[in-house]
Design an enzyme around this catalytic site. Structure first.
Site, mmCIF file in Angstrom:
data_model
loop_
_atom_site.group_PDB
_atom_site.id
_atom_site.type_symbol
_atom_site.label_atom_id
_atom_site.label_comp_id
_atom_site.label_asym_id
_atom_site.label_seq_id
_atom_site.Cartn_x
_atom_site.Cartn_y
_atom_site.Cartn_z
ATOM 1 C CE LYS A 22 9.202 1.744 5.937
ATOM 2 N NZ LYS A 22 9.246 0.336 5.491
ATOM 3 C CB SER B 290 11.704 -0.963 7.975
ATOM 4 O OG SER B 290 11.028 -1.084 6.735
ATOM 5 C CB SER C 280 9.674 -3.643 5.929
ATOM 6 O OG SER C 280 11.030 -3.901 6.185
#
Length: 551
Positions: free
Chosen positions: A133, A210, A234
């Site tokens: 990420k 996210s 997330s």
């Protein structure tokens, strides 16, 4: 007289970042634009990958590691295949931020050469490509977290996140970073730097947030294994939207030190790192690999608990949350809850419908913590980049504007933390009382719940309802995501329903099975604190029961 060059505007900064990323995709890996809605099979059919490379990218991570150790595959070939597939995935869904293909291929070549000489594996992830990420620092590239102000500030080697270092020590090949929403505080993935990341099963839909860049990439098998983060859902929301397996651990198991945050210093609800993949076996491989590196020796917040080999009872009892009392799940999610219940009962287990302790109170606590600084930090970072306020962060701006003359005080934070501890105690007692209904003499072995009210929502339609995931962040419990089915308009048509509040009305008014056709439908499994090994074992039990029921 010389003139001072004007500072680039926010959209010029963003355009330059996107252009620089796209320039790193070789021309021979480019694909023609497509209007297709479902692009899940495009990487296999577009011609960029050879048949052998398609086979590699369709193989589970642990099997790839085994084949590399046996000499049947080389890390260079495996990495090249995933670089190609990730490049295609990015063109289809806009899932990547920083591209590291050249460095990854050079690293993979070194791993192959070293292994040929020593026959000693570099680590449990030997030669395996792993995506990260965007908020993990990697030497030489940016970590924007969606903020324009954080562009063009590449990390030094010394600044690399502990998780980045652990991945290298475990033998992983880091080959790309993936998109996030601004500040990682929106349940859909979009920002003013990189734009919107779509769902490969239906590009009219969200990939979640996210960790939505990870979920889109992994769903397209552009990576065998990715690392996301979770502070309110997330990891779980994007994994559920894209039909993945994922693990949200309790804080203290997997190193978090050195990862960048959109809310730096907010520690009342701790952000965690966790694995995401199409393969449950890959999730367990990653988890054990990280813990076996003894992260407590590098991250002062980690707990010295080695990876444990747990056994679970033959006959299990699960609690089942059908509705959190705030937003009833849309029809495909309800269908999959009932199908999972039936599958587990057919496998000999017991499933009891149950309500968690005061979802609304837990969700409210999370929102209070997230805006506990009065929205100051996020507002500052956005202002530093002279960028527009993203739609999904308007609550932070409103909070900031309303408190300018009356900023929050430390005492208010202490009050919130007192409320949190009280809530956690009551919620724990509520779970433990379930032993009165399980018939096993134990409380529920795990809870099965929606991850969101949606299968995958249309773009910009999430409505910020994260209560199904967020209460377990407040509790700091271990949780997983597992896929169940996909939306089928023939069986998932909207039913008559009277909404209880505006959020529920907005979600149900918008729901249309035809609009979300083909979207994955996934569920959440929750265990108690620091029970990651148990959560993975029970997820395997549930997955096997679902598989058997479909035969």
């Amino acid at each position: 007289m010389a003139t001072t060059p004007s500072k680039p505007t926010w959209d010029q900064v963003a355009a330059a970042k996107v252009a620089a990323r796209d320039a790193l995709i070789p021309q021979e890996w480019k694909i023609p634009p497509t209007d297709a809605i479902n692009v899940i099979d495009v990487p296999k059919t577009c011609g960029v990958l050879s048949p052998a490379e398609v086979e590699i990218t369709e193989t589970e991570g642990p099997v790839l590691v085994e084949k590399m150790l046996k000499g049947e595959l080389k890390s260079y070939d495996v990495t090249l295949a995933f670089c190609k597939r990730a490049a295609v995935a990015c063109q289809l869904t806009n899932c990547l931020t920083e591209i590291l293909f050249d460095a990854a291929l050079a690293n993979a070549k070194e791993i192959d050469e070293q292994y040929a000489k020593t026959q000693t594996p570099l680590g449990p992830l030997h030669g395996l490509p792993v995506s990260l990420k965007d908020n993990f620092y990697i030497e030489g590239v940016d970590t924007t977290v969606g903020f324009v102000a954080w562009a063009n500030d590449p990390a030094t080697k010394e600044r690399e996140s502990e998780m980045t270092k652990i991945m290298r020590q475990s033998g992983a090949v880091l080959f790309c970073k993936t998109n996030v929403p601004t500040a990682m505080m929106i349940a859909e993935t979009y920002n003013n730097v990189w734009g919107y990341t779509t769902n490969p099963y239906n590009r009219k839909l969200s990939s979640g947030g996210s960790s939505g860049g990870e979920s889109a990439l992994l769903a397209l098998k552009g990576s065998p294994l990715g690392v996301g983060t979770d502070i309110g859902g997330s990891i779980r929301i994007p994994a559920s939207f894209c039909g993945l397996y994922a693990l949200k651990p309790s804080f203290g198991r997997f190193a978090t030190y050195g990862a960048r945050s959109g809310l730096p210093g907010q520690e009342a609800v701790r952000s965690i790192n966790g694995p995401m993949s199409t393969s449950l076996a890959a999730i367990e491989l990653w988890s054990k690999a990280v813990v076996d590196k003894e992260p407590w020796k590098y991250d002062p917040n980690m707990i010295p608990i080695p990876w444990r080999d747990v056994t679970v009872p033959e006959k299990l009892c699960f609690g089942l949350i059908m509705d959190n009392g705030m937003v009833k799940p849309t029809p495909p999610v309800t269908r999959c809850l009932l199908e999972t219940k039936a599958a587990l009962e057919a496998a000999g287990h017991k499933v009891v419908e149950w309500s968690a302790y005061k979802h609304e109170e837990g969700h409210s606590l999370l929102n209070r913590f997230f805006t506990g600084d009065g929205g100051v930090k996020i507002t500052k970072f956005i202002a530093d980049g002279d960028e527009p306020y993203p739609e999904g962060l308007k609550a932070y701006k409103e909070r900031h504007d309303s408190l300018k003359s009356n900023p929050p005080l430390v005492g208010a934070l202490w009050d919130m933390q007192t409320d949190r501890t009280s809530y956690c105690k009551k919620a724990l007692d509520h779970w433990l009382q379930s032993k009165e209904v399980t018939g096993t003499g134990r409380p529920f072995d795990a809870i099965i719940s929606p991850a969101t009210p949606h299968s995958a929502c249309p773009k910009m339609a999430f409505s910020n309802h994260v209560a199904y995931t967020s209460i377990w962040n407040i509790m700091d419990y271990s949780a997983t995501i597992f896929p169940v089915s996909k939306v089928d308009p023939k069986v998932d048509a909207k039913t008559e329903y009277s909404p209880r509040n505006e959020t529920e009305k907005k979600i149900w008014d918008r729901y249309d099975a035809e609009e979300v056709v083909g979207a994955p439908v996934s569920l959440q499994l929750i265990c108690q604190k620091l029970e990651e090994e148990k959560a993975l074992k029970l997820t395997a039990v549930v997955a096997e029961a679902i598989k058997a029921a479909k035969k």
